[in-house]
Design a protein around this motif. Structure first.
Motif, PDB file in Angstrom:
ATOM      1  N   THR A  89      11.153  48.734  17.790  1.00 25.96           N
ATOM      2  CA  THR A  89      12.503  49.234  17.533  1.00 25.96           C
ATOM      3  C   THR A  89      12.754  49.094  16.043  1.00 25.96           C
ATOM      4  O   THR A  89      12.825  47.990  15.517  1.00 25.96           O
ATOM      5  CB  THR A  89      13.551  48.433  18.324  1.00 25.96           C
ATOM      6  OG1 THR A  89      13.246  48.524  19.725  1.00 25.96           O
ATOM      7  CG2 THR A  89      14.947  48.980  18.076  1.00 25.96           C
ATOM      8  N   GLY A 121      12.332  52.782  20.179  1.00 24.28           N
ATOM      9  CA  GLY A 121      11.704  51.693  20.930  1.00 24.28           C
ATOM     10  C   GLY A 121      11.417  52.063  22.372  1.00 24.28           C
ATOM     11  O   GLY A 121      10.985  51.218  23.159  1.00 24.28           O
ATOM     12  N   GLU A 156       8.122  44.958  23.180  1.00 22.67           N
ATOM     13  CA  GLU A 156       8.301  44.914  21.728  1.00 22.67           C
ATOM     14  C   GLU A 156       7.111  44.217  21.082  1.00 22.67           C
ATOM     15  O   GLU A 156       6.717  43.127  21.487  1.00 22.67           O
ATOM     16  CB  GLU A 156       9.592  44.171  21.374  1.00 22.67           C
ATOM     17  CG  GLU A 156      10.839  45.006  21.480  1.00 22.67           C
ATOM     18  CD  GLU A 156      10.971  46.026  20.340  1.00 22.67           C
ATOM     19  OE1 GLU A 156      10.476  45.754  19.229  1.00 22.67           O
ATOM     20  OE2 GLU A 156      11.579  47.082  20.582  1.00 22.67           O
TER      21      GLU A 156
END
Length: 417
Positions: free
Chosen positions: A315, A150, A278
């Motif tokens: 991630t 990530g 993210e």
């Protein structure tokens, strides 16, 4: 009248066309040298860049030679520049051998020669020449760990530079006697030349302790001999670099899509060309923004498109088939809960979302109902990083094949009243 799906694909195509290198060397060429013109390059767009450079160079009577390494399936015909294909995102032996040849060609350039470097996204993996004491297997293992961590692309590239014999300005140092010109297609947030392909021709100081702190932050363990090699290959006094030209950037692609949207009678708002974070969180935030447009006419009035670029991260928690654009889009769709009047596309401009065979995917308000009818639990697919499978089952993948350019992610949300 175009339907929503057609509009999304038309805007994506406009972005891709703006990001190609064709015609972009004109007016940016150096003077022809007394000696040779040696063309070196790496990246997913580098073969197309090499062909475009050859054409432009021939128009002013120049001849050239050299070697460019690109991803498997991304080669194009060239006249005199050799094209080699190698693995991406995890480097392989073909990339290692190509990097050795490219470094040797740079070292062999003399003071009367011109060295032209063509760099685009993907060069970090494709131009893989480990520092002394580090094996290809070491770099492959570290690459896999970074891809799952990530970590943003800037931090990944900083680590890669610390383990390289060619990145971080080391190629420029090898070509030090020659006149050096670098042409770039940016795939990084902010268009930092040192981050594009890990900056083989961009001189900089390289502090291994910073790279080691990044590895510790993401819980990535490396063998002691790798740590020793990183510390031994620090760069404290970088050499001077040559001239830089930026051929294509994420902003150029977004501007082209915005112009096309306006031609189609849509308002266009560019949210930014350097969005990170993210993928699923960015999708959730953008769903809220799209709802605000639909309900309040802010931050844009319908009918409109919200455009953005950059590079989100994933991630990896599950074992599914993912891709950051598909994951972003699945999160967006789930957050919108089938809201009518909102459709979206999210694709990587290189034609490869992560390591899959699609550029990305598209969705509209009917996605959740289609999934329910087919018994597909989209929430589970998101949780297991399996967005690719979900969109494949719903026939919503966008498959372009190699686009021969790379200006990072393209996201477009279309909102109608």
């Amino acid at each position: 009248m175009h339907n929503d799906r057609d509009i999304l694909h038309i805007l994506f195509e406009a972005a891709l066309q703006a990001a190609l290198p064709d015609g972009k060397f004109d007016g940016r060429l150096p003077e022809r040298p007394k000696g040779r013109t040696i063309v070196l390059g790496a990246g997913k767009a580098s073969a197309r860049m090499a062909a475009a450079f050859e054409e432009a160079w021939a128009r002013i009577g120049g001849t050239c030679e050299g070697l460019v390494v690109t991803r498997y399936g991304h080669a194009v015909p060239t006249q005199s520049i050799e094209i080699v294909e190698a693995a991406h995102p995890v480097p392989d032996e073909a990339g290692l051998q190509a990097a050795k040849q490219i470094l040797a060609l740079a070292q062999g350039a003399g003071p009367d020669d011109l060295v032209v470097c063509l760099m685009s996204g993907g060069a970090s993996a494709l131009l893989s020449l480990p520092a002394e004491g580090v094996t290809l297997a070491d770099k492959q293992a570290l690459n896999r760990a970074l891809l799952k961590s990530g970590a943003p692309i800037g931090e990944m590239n900083l680590v890669r530079k610390s383990l390289s014999a060619i990145k971080g300005g080391r190629l420029a140092a090898a070509a030090g006697r020659a006149h050096l010109v670098t042409y770039l297609i940016s795939d990084v947030p902010g268009d930092d030349p040192a981050s594009i392909g890990s900056g083989p021709t961009i001189p900089e100081r390289i502090d291994p302790e910073v790279a080691l702190s990044i590895l510790r932050r993401y819980g990535i363990d490396v063998p002691s001999h790798v740590v020793q090699s990183m510390r031994a290959s620090a760069v404290t006094e970088p050499v001077l670099g040559g001239t830089l030209h930026m051929l294509a950037t994420p902003k150029m692609a977004l501007d082209a899509a915005a112009a096309k949207a306006r031609e189609l009678g849509l308002n266009a708002l560019i949210l930014g060309d350097a969005l990170e974070g993210e993928a699923r969180e960015v999708g959730h935030v953008m769903a809220g923004m799209a709802r605000s447009v639909l309900m309040h006419g802010e931050p844009a009035r319908t009918p409109c498109v919200l455009l953005s670029g950059g590079e989100t991260t994933v991630t990896v928690r599950g074992q599914g088939r993912g891709g950051r654009n598909a994951e972003f889009l699945l999160s967006l769709a789930l957050s919108l809960k089938g809201e009518a009047g909102i459709s979206a596309i999210a694709c990587d401009t290189d034609g490869i979302d992560g390591s899959e065979d699609n550029a990305g995917a598209w969705c509209d308000g009917s996605l959740l109902e289609s999934a329910r009818v087919k018994g597909i639990d989209l929430a589970v697919h998101l949780e297991t990083n399996d967005a690719y499978t979900a969109f494949a089952q719903l026939d919503r993948l966008v498959v372009t094949g190699p686009t021969l350019t790379n200006v990072n992610d393209f996201r477009c949300i279309l909102i109608r009243p």
